[in-house]
Design a protein around this motif. Structure first.
Motif, PDB file in Angstrom:
ATOM      1  N   ASP A 253      -9.760  61.422  50.517  1.00 26.47           N
ATOM      2  CA  ASP A 253      -9.167  62.316  49.975  1.00 26.47           C
ATOM      3  C   ASP A 253      -8.060  61.950  49.152  1.00 26.47           C
ATOM      4  OD1 ASP A 253      -7.665  61.478  52.398  1.00 26.47           O
ATOM      5  OD2 ASP A 253      -6.732  63.404  52.406  1.00 26.47           O
ATOM      6  N   LEU A 254      -7.802  60.486  48.962  1.00 32.78           N
ATOM      7  CA  LEU A 254      -6.896  59.915  48.188  1.00 32.78           C
ATOM      8  C   LEU A 254      -7.371  59.379  46.957  1.00 32.78           C
ATOM      9  CD1 LEU A 254      -4.205  58.488  50.680  1.00 32.78           C
ATOM     10  CD2 LEU A 254      -4.366  60.685  49.864  1.00 32.78           C
ATOM     11  N   GLY A 255      -8.588  58.709  47.176  1.00 30.87           N
ATOM     12  CA  GLY A 255      -9.248  57.863  45.754  1.00 30.87           C
ATOM     13  C   GLY A 255     -10.595  57.406  46.158  1.00 30.87           C
ATOM     14  N   VAL A 256     -10.796  56.587  45.329  1.00 36.30           N
ATOM     15  CA  VAL A 256     -12.354  55.965  45.349  1.00 36.30           C
ATOM     16  C   VAL A 256     -12.065  54.374  45.513  1.00 36.30           C
ATOM     17  CG1 VAL A 256     -14.481  55.642  44.257  1.00 36.30           C
ATOM     18  CG2 VAL A 256     -13.285  58.022  43.847  1.00 36.30           C
ATOM     19  N   PHE A 257     -13.080  53.912  46.225  1.00 36.58           N
ATOM     20  CA  PHE A 257     -12.914  52.400  46.593  1.00 36.58           C
ATOM     21  C   PHE A 257     -14.410  51.596  46.307  1.00 36.58           C
ATOM     22  CE2 PHE A 257     -10.103  54.974  48.815  1.00 36.58           C
ATOM     23  CZ  PHE A 257      -8.819  54.446  48.683  1.00 36.58           C
ATOM     24  N   ASP A 258     -14.369  50.343  46.331  1.00 32.46           N
ATOM     25  CA  ASP A 258     -15.647  49.745  46.330  1.00 32.46           C
ATOM     26  C   ASP A 258     -15.199  48.506  46.787  1.00 32.46           C
ATOM     27  OD1 ASP A 258     -14.670  48.036  44.175  1.00 32.46           O
ATOM     28  OD2 ASP A 258     -15.986  49.176  42.575  1.00 32.46           O
ATOM     29  N   PHE A 259     -16.402  47.324  46.717  1.00 31.57           N
ATOM     30  CA  PHE A 259     -16.078  46.000  47.178  1.00 31.57           C
ATOM     31  C   PHE A 259     -16.491  44.965  46.043  1.00 31.57           C
ATOM     32  CE2 PHE A 259     -16.881  49.029  50.588  1.00 31.57           C
ATOM     33  CZ  PHE A 259     -15.971  48.601  51.432  1.00 31.57           C
ATOM     34  N   ARG A 260     -16.397  44.994  44.881  1.00 32.72           N
ATOM     35  CA  ARG A 260     -16.513  44.503  43.875  1.00 32.72           C
ATOM     36  C   ARG A 260     -15.444  43.350  43.659  1.00 32.72           C
ATOM     37  NH1 ARG A 260     -19.306  48.603  39.423  1.00 32.72           N
ATOM     38  NH2 ARG A 260     -21.051  49.314  40.716  1.00 32.72           N
ATOM     39  N   THR A 261     -15.322  42.603  44.634  1.00 32.42           N
ATOM     40  CA  THR A 261     -14.242  41.540  44.579  1.00 32.42           C
ATOM     41  C   THR A 261     -14.885  40.235  45.019  1.00 32.42           C
ATOM     42  OG1 THR A 261     -13.694  41.867  47.005  1.00 32.42           O
ATOM     43  CG2 THR A 261     -12.313  43.135  45.121  1.00 32.42           C
ATOM     44  N   PRO A 262     -14.426  38.809  44.974  1.00 30.15           N
ATOM     45  CA  PRO A 262     -15.073  37.772  45.060  1.00 30.15           C
ATOM     46  C   PRO A 262     -15.383  37.639  46.789  1.00 30.15           C
ATOM     47  CG  PRO A 262     -13.132  37.426  43.550  1.00 30.15           C
ATOM     48  CD  PRO A 262     -13.137  38.499  44.070  1.00 30.15           C
ATOM     49  N   ASP A 263     -14.488  38.074  47.478  1.00 27.12           N
ATOM     50  CA  ASP A 263     -14.822  37.828  48.845  1.00 27.12           C
ATOM     51  C   ASP A 263     -15.453  39.187  49.600  1.00 27.12           C
ATOM     52  OD1 ASP A 263     -12.747  39.813  48.907  1.00 27.12           O
ATOM     53  OD2 ASP A 263     -11.259  38.470  50.421  1.00 27.12           O
ATOM     54  N   ARG A 264     -15.822  40.385  48.611  1.00 29.52           N
ATOM     55  CA  ARG A 264     -16.610  41.536  48.981  1.00 29.52           C
ATOM     56  C   ARG A 264     -15.609  42.212  49.858  1.00 29.52           C
ATOM     57  NH1 ARG A 264     -21.667  41.622  47.451  1.00 29.52           N
ATOM     58  NH2 ARG A 264     -21.269  43.931  47.268  1.00 29.52           N
ATOM     59  N   SER A 265     -14.059  42.349  49.819  1.00 34.07           N
ATOM     60  CA  SER A 265     -13.164  43.071  50.302  1.00 34.07           C
ATOM     61  C   SER A 265     -12.969  44.510  49.699  1.00 34.07           C
ATOM     62  CB  SER A 265     -11.901  42.285  50.593  1.00 34.07           C
ATOM     63  OG  SER A 265     -11.315  41.908  49.549  1.00 34.07           O
ATOM     64  N   MET A 266     -12.538  45.348  49.882  1.00 34.61           N
ATOM     65  CA  MET A 266     -12.415  46.702  49.615  1.00 34.61           C
ATOM     66  C   MET A 266     -11.355  46.522  48.242  1.00 34.61           C
ATOM     67  SD  MET A 266     -11.599  50.328  51.273  1.00 34.61           S
ATOM     68  CE  MET A 266     -12.650  50.138  52.464  1.00 34.61           C
ATOM     69  N   ARG A 267     -11.766  47.385  47.241  1.00 29.80           N
ATOM     70  CA  ARG A 267     -10.975  47.361  46.199  1.00 29.80           C
ATOM     71  C   ARG A 267     -10.865  48.813  45.570  1.00 29.80           C
ATOM     72  NH1 ARG A 267     -12.972  46.420  39.905  1.00 29.80           N
ATOM     73  NH2 ARG A 267     -14.307  47.732  40.611  1.00 29.80           N
ATOM     74  N   LEU A 268      -9.159  49.267  45.379  1.00 32.34           N
ATOM     75  CA  LEU A 268      -9.110  50.568  44.704  1.00 32.34           C
ATOM     76  C   LEU A 268      -9.800  50.702  43.443  1.00 32.34           C
ATOM     77  CD1 LEU A 268      -7.613  53.286  45.247  1.00 32.34           C
ATOM     78  CD2 LEU A 268      -5.743  52.095  44.606  1.00 32.34           C
ATOM     79  N   VAL A 269     -10.413  51.631  43.259  1.00 37.47           N
ATOM     80  CA  VAL A 269     -11.096  51.999  41.905  1.00 37.47           C
ATOM     81  C   VAL A 269     -10.584  53.053  41.169  1.00 37.47           C
ATOM     82  CG1 VAL A 269     -13.130  52.902  40.950  1.00 37.47           C
ATOM     83  CG2 VAL A 269     -13.430  51.270  42.801  1.00 37.47           C
ATOM     84  N   SER A 270      -9.908  53.989  41.907  1.00 33.45           N
ATOM     85  CA  SER A 270      -9.436  55.257  41.222  1.00 33.45           C
ATOM     86  C   SER A 270      -8.483  56.168  42.264  1.00 33.45           C
ATOM     87  CB  SER A 270     -10.239  56.108  40.426  1.00 33.45           C
ATOM     88  OG  SER A 270     -11.085  57.021  41.410  1.00 33.45           O
ATOM     89  N   VAL A 271      -7.616  56.932  41.874  1.00 36.54           N
ATOM     90  CA  VAL A 271      -6.720  57.734  42.731  1.00 36.54           C
ATOM     91  C   VAL A 271      -6.923  59.083  42.031  1.00 36.54           C
ATOM     92  CG1 VAL A 271      -5.043  56.097  43.445  1.00 36.54           C
ATOM     93  CG2 VAL A 271      -4.597  57.239  41.355  1.00 36.54           C
ATOM     94  N   HIS A 272      -6.925  60.068  43.021  1.00 41.59           N
ATOM     95  CA  HIS A 272      -7.339  61.703  42.792  1.00 41.59           C
ATOM     96  C   HIS A 272      -5.786  61.981  42.193  1.00 41.59           C
ATOM     97  CE1 HIS A 272     -10.730  61.019  44.591  1.00 41.59           C
ATOM     98  NE2 HIS A 272     -10.407  61.258  45.827  1.00 41.59           N
ATOM     99  N   PRO A 273      -6.115  62.949  41.180  1.00 47.28           N
ATOM    100  CA  PRO A 273      -4.796  63.381  40.801  1.00 47.28           C
ATOM    101  C   PRO A 273      -3.563  63.839  41.712  1.00 47.28           C
ATOM    102  CG  PRO A 273      -6.708  64.246  39.537  1.00 47.28           C
ATOM    103  CD  PRO A 273      -7.133  63.488  40.637  1.00 47.28           C
ATOM    104  N   GLY A 274      -2.381  63.636  41.266  1.00 43.94           N
ATOM    105  CA  GLY A 274      -1.263  63.703  42.466  1.00 43.94           C
ATOM    106  C   GLY A 274      -1.061  62.677  43.507  1.00 43.94           C
TER     107      GLY A 274
END
Length: 261
Positions: A190-211
């Protein structure tokens, strides 16, 4: 104009605009995007918002997506029966990687390990949950994304109490047999979107929802996220998408009961 009167003759009533979109509708858009480009695969959404998202994807940019009633039928976005999906065929789709599940998570860690079984030590848990169910098979055989309607440090933890859905670190440790079909395309909260496109495949913040600010996401996460220098807002729903969500797919507003404004 009197409050009980309609619009004046010759005028038009404007449709929904991006400015009208709720947090829940941004979450629907983010969930729908998880199936973009998947082609003819079986969508298995778990939860109100992912279900609306899957149907929206099917009606817009993913017309080949297969939807099911959760039992033995293939259905259209309106629930109309399109075909029969016997259990044997369903298993063939699962084991062949032709399904994309969006599951929930009671706990989720930095490498995408998911827990829906218990909180606390397995031998004597503080709380018993759903159980492992099909999570290991899902994550090792076909793409699995996650939907978390309440983003908090209790869900996004440094290490899950029990591994149900297999994360990148555990799949890697198990070797090629575990990584061949293992894929976690996206996490939506409910806060944002995440993926694992990092060298060690750990979680990355992709986008935040408005507000929502990046700092708020960090505070609500129990581990250090990878955060790019610039974090965009989640894609804005189009007026046509908003109309489909509100008038065709989810007129009763189940999405708003799953996501707090």
């Amino acid at each position: 104009m009197n409050a009980t009167e309609g619009p004046a003759e010759g005028t038009t009533t404007e449709g929904p605009t991006a400015a009208d979109a709720t947090r829940a509708e941004y979450c629907v858009i983010a969930c729908a995007e998880a199936w973009r480009g998947n082609g003819e695969v079986l969508a298995s959404p778990m939860g109100a918002v992912p279900s609306v998202g899957a149907r929206l994807a099917r009606l817009t940019f993913a017309p080949e997506l297969l939807l099911t009633d959760g039992e033995a039928l293939l259905v259209g976005p309106d629930g109309e029966v399109e075909g029969w999906l016997p259990y044997r065929r369903h298993l063939a789709l699962v084991t062949g990687g032709r399904r994309h599940v969006m599951m929930g998570a009671s706990q989720l860690d930095r490498f995408g390990n998911q827990n829906i079984s218990c909180i606390g030590e397995w031998e004597q848990p503080a709380r018993q949950l759903l159980g492992v169910r099909g999570a290991p098979v899902n994550t090792l055989n076909n793409p699995v994304s996650y939907w978390v309607p309440r983003h908090s440090p209790r869900v996004f933890v440094e290490r899950v109490d029990m591994v149900c859905g297999v994360g990148h670190d555990n799949a890697r440790a198990a070797g090629p047999s575990a990584t061949r079909f293992h894929r976690i395309p996206q996490v939506v909260s409910d806060l944002g979107v995440f993926d694992f496109r990092t060298p060690d495949r750990s979680m990355r913040l992709v986008s935040v929802h408005p507000g929502v600010t990046v700092d708020r996401v960090r505070e609500a996460t129990g581990f250090a996220l990878t955060v790019p220098a610039e974090v965009p807002c989640t894609r804005t729903p189009t007026p046509a998408e908003l109309r489909l969500i509100r008038e065709v797919i989810d007129p009763s507003g189940t999405r708003d009961r799953e996501v707090r404004a």
